[in-house]
Design an enzyme around this catalytic site. Structure first.
Site, mmCIF file in Angstrom:
data_model
loop_
_atom_site.group_PDB
_atom_site.id
_atom_site.type_symbol
_atom_site.label_atom_id
_atom_site.label_comp_id
_atom_site.label_asym_id
_atom_site.label_seq_id
_atom_site.Cartn_x
_atom_site.Cartn_y
_atom_site.Cartn_z
ATOM 1 N N ARG A 165 0.845 -1.195 0.000
ATOM 2 C CA ARG A 165 0.000 0.000 0.000
ATOM 3 C C ARG A 165 0.879 1.243 0.000
ATOM 4 O O ARG A 165 2.026 1.198 0.465
ATOM 5 C CB ARG A 165 -0.913 0.023 1.223
ATOM 6 C CG ARG A 165 -1.820 -1.187 1.380
ATOM 7 C CD ARG A 165 -2.587 -1.120 2.693
ATOM 8 N NE ARG A 165 -3.490 -2.262 2.862
ATOM 9 C CZ ARG A 165 -3.167 -3.392 3.476
ATOM 10 N NH1 ARG A 165 -1.935 -3.533 3.990
ATOM 11 N NH2 ARG A 165 -4.039 -4.385 3.585
ATOM 12 N N LYS A 189 -1.826 -2.516 8.040
ATOM 13 C CA LYS A 189 -2.923 -2.014 8.862
ATOM 14 C C LYS A 189 -2.813 -2.593 10.267
ATOM 15 O O LYS A 189 -2.519 -3.767 10.448
ATOM 16 C CB LYS A 189 -4.262 -2.400 8.240
ATOM 17 C CG LYS A 189 -4.552 -1.650 6.936
ATOM 18 C CD LYS A 189 -5.929 -1.983 6.414
ATOM 19 C CE LYS A 189 -6.241 -1.169 5.167
ATOM 20 N NZ LYS A 189 -7.592 -1.454 4.633
ATOM 21 N N HIS A 265 -2.788 2.877 -5.717
ATOM 22 C CA HIS A 265 -3.470 1.631 -5.378
ATOM 23 C C HIS A 265 -3.709 0.782 -6.621
ATOM 24 O O HIS A 265 -3.825 -0.446 -6.532
ATOM 25 C CB HIS A 265 -4.790 1.931 -4.669
ATOM 26 C CG HIS A 265 -5.107 0.961 -3.570
ATOM 27 N ND1 HIS A 265 -4.300 0.804 -2.448
ATOM 28 C CD2 HIS A 265 -6.108 0.059 -3.425
ATOM 29 C CE1 HIS A 265 -4.821 -0.121 -1.662
ATOM 30 N NE2 HIS A 265 -5.902 -0.594 -2.237
ATOM 31 N N ARG A 268 -1.034 -1.639 -6.988
ATOM 32 C CA ARG A 268 -1.249 -2.775 -6.089
ATOM 33 C C ARG A 268 -2.230 -3.762 -6.737
ATOM 34 O O ARG A 268 -2.021 -4.977 -6.711
ATOM 35 C CB ARG A 268 -1.776 -2.263 -4.748
ATOM 36 C CG ARG A 268 -2.138 -3.330 -3.711
ATOM 37 C CD ARG A 268 -2.452 -2.626 -2.394
ATOM 38 N NE ARG A 268 -3.169 -3.443 -1.442
ATOM 39 C CZ ARG A 268 -2.583 -4.262 -0.567
ATOM 40 N NH1 ARG A 268 -1.270 -4.403 -0.571
ATOM 41 N NH2 ARG A 268 -3.289 -4.955 0.287
ATOM 42 N N HIS A 291 -3.798 -9.220 3.396
ATOM 43 C CA HIS A 291 -5.242 -9.296 3.640
ATOM 44 C C HIS A 291 -5.524 -10.294 4.767
ATOM 45 O O HIS A 291 -5.025 -11.419 4.736
ATOM 46 C CB HIS A 291 -5.988 -9.758 2.385
ATOM 47 C CG HIS A 291 -6.092 -8.706 1.331
ATOM 48 N ND1 HIS A 291 -6.391 -8.990 0.014
ATOM 49 C CD2 HIS A 291 -5.958 -7.351 1.390
ATOM 50 C CE1 HIS A 291 -6.419 -7.866 -0.685
ATOM 51 N NE2 HIS A 291 -6.161 -6.865 0.130
ATOM 52 N N TYR A 300 -9.892 -10.161 -6.994
ATOM 53 C CA TYR A 300 -8.960 -10.203 -8.119
ATOM 54 C C TYR A 300 -9.201 -11.413 -9.015
ATOM 55 O O TYR A 300 -8.854 -11.389 -10.195
ATOM 56 C CB TYR A 300 -7.514 -10.201 -7.615
ATOM 57 C CG TYR A 300 -7.174 -8.943 -6.860
ATOM 58 C CD1 TYR A 300 -7.038 -7.731 -7.527
ATOM 59 C CD2 TYR A 300 -7.021 -8.949 -5.481
ATOM 60 C CE1 TYR A 300 -6.753 -6.564 -6.841
ATOM 61 C CE2 TYR A 300 -6.729 -7.781 -4.788
ATOM 62 C CZ TYR A 300 -6.595 -6.602 -5.471
ATOM 63 O OH TYR A 300 -6.318 -5.446 -4.789
#
Length: 319
Positions: A165, A189, A265, A268, A291, A300
């Site tokens: 990210r 995150k 992004h 990514r 994730h 995806y």
């Protein structure tokens, strides 16, 4: 909003409302930062959403302890009338839900009024991504005869080589890359650490940047601030921000003639899509992207299938 109270007649109530929620909001913000260890961007998002909700409560003349599921439904109706998208409404509900969960566990309230409220169903949006030739155009766009161009080239190479990210990119330090093992240590995150592989060409580009361009940029740093360990720095020799990266990206997107709306992004998304199209395992890509939920990565596969169908329809003789 028919329930809006007459402020002149309810001055004391409004005063009380303005004091209590703000104090609780401050405590909630500290909880998000200290206990949940969320990033500053995430904390800002929660804060904006909850502050908006609290202002709505003030305007309707309710106290925070009087909020029930009917109040939440009224608020969602208000957001709909303000033409917020389903996605924005769902995010705001999620923030309010987290706020009341905090009150439930830290303030002793019995029920979370958001528990029986369902979030609006979201339309599935396939993420923007670039074809491989478009990625090549973008990566070759920076002018490497200048320190800024070398920095930008290294930055874009890192984004596509690792799929990290933009917030993770600007968080990298000088010691984040293991050039021997060809690995990057990333904090995602919630400050969760993960190790991401990086190919040798991208790693070597970063080494070139550190050796020459970065030295030139950090010379412009205010001596009073001391040295910085940030890997990517701006024209003042300070850590580059996510906003700064987006501005740089926009510049190159315009230069090579790509469609507007291509953001960091999108690189990514391109990283993940290209890996899956080349046969990479879905769970491997999930791990690389950081994730927690596999469903976040599965988008995806839909994207990849859509592209494969397009290729089929254009290529098959009888399609």
């Amino acid at each position: 909003m028919d329930e809006v109270v007459n402020e002149a007649q309810n001055a004391e109530l409004i005063k009380e409302l303005k004091q209590e929620p703000i104090n609780e909001l401050d405590q909630f913000v500290k909880y998000l930062s200290a206990e949940r260890n969320l990033s500053p961007n995430s904390v800002d998002g929660y804060t904006r959403d909850v502050r908006q909700f609290l202002k709505f409560i003030e305007a309707t003349g309710k106290r925070i302890q009087d909020v029930d599921h009917r109040t939440i439904r009224t608020y969602l109706g208000f957001l709909q009338k303000q033409n917020y998208s389903r996605r924005s409404t769902a995010r705001k509900l999620s923030s309010v839900r987290a706020f009341f969960s905090f009150r439930q566990h830290h303030k002793g309230i019995e029920k979370n009024p958001t528990e029986i409220i369902s979030a609006p169903k979201l339309e599935k949006k396939l993420p923007n991504f670039l074809q491989e030739d478009a990625v090549d155009l973008l990566l070759e766009a920076p002018d490497q005869s200048t320190p800024y161009g070398v920095r930008d080239k290294a930055m874009l190479e890192m984004l596509y080589a690792t799929g990290i990210r933009v917030s993770e990119l600007v968080g990298l330090g000088l010691d984040s890359i293991d050039y021997g093992a060809l690995e990057v240590r990333v904090f995602g995150k919630g400050r969760k650490e993960r190790i991401v592989p990086v190919h040798s060409a991208a790693a070597e580009m970063v080494r070139t940047y550190i050796k020459d361009a970065r030295k030139a940029l950090v010379k412009k740093r205010d001596p009073k601030k001391g040295a910085t360990t940030a890997l990517f720095v701006n024209y003042r020799g300070e850590r580059l921000t996510t906003h700064g990266v987006r501005l740089i990206m926009n510049k190159y997107v315009r230069e090579v003639g790509l469609s507007r709306g291509i953001t960091p992004h999108a690189i990514r998304h391109s990283f993940a899509t290209h890996l899956l199209e080349a046969g990479a395992d879905l769970r491997y890509v999930q791990e690389l992207l950081g994730h927690v939920d596999l469903s976040s990565t599965q988008v995806y596969t839909h994207l990849s299938k859509a592209r494969l169908r397009d290729i089929y329809m254009r290529s098959h003789p009888r399609a």
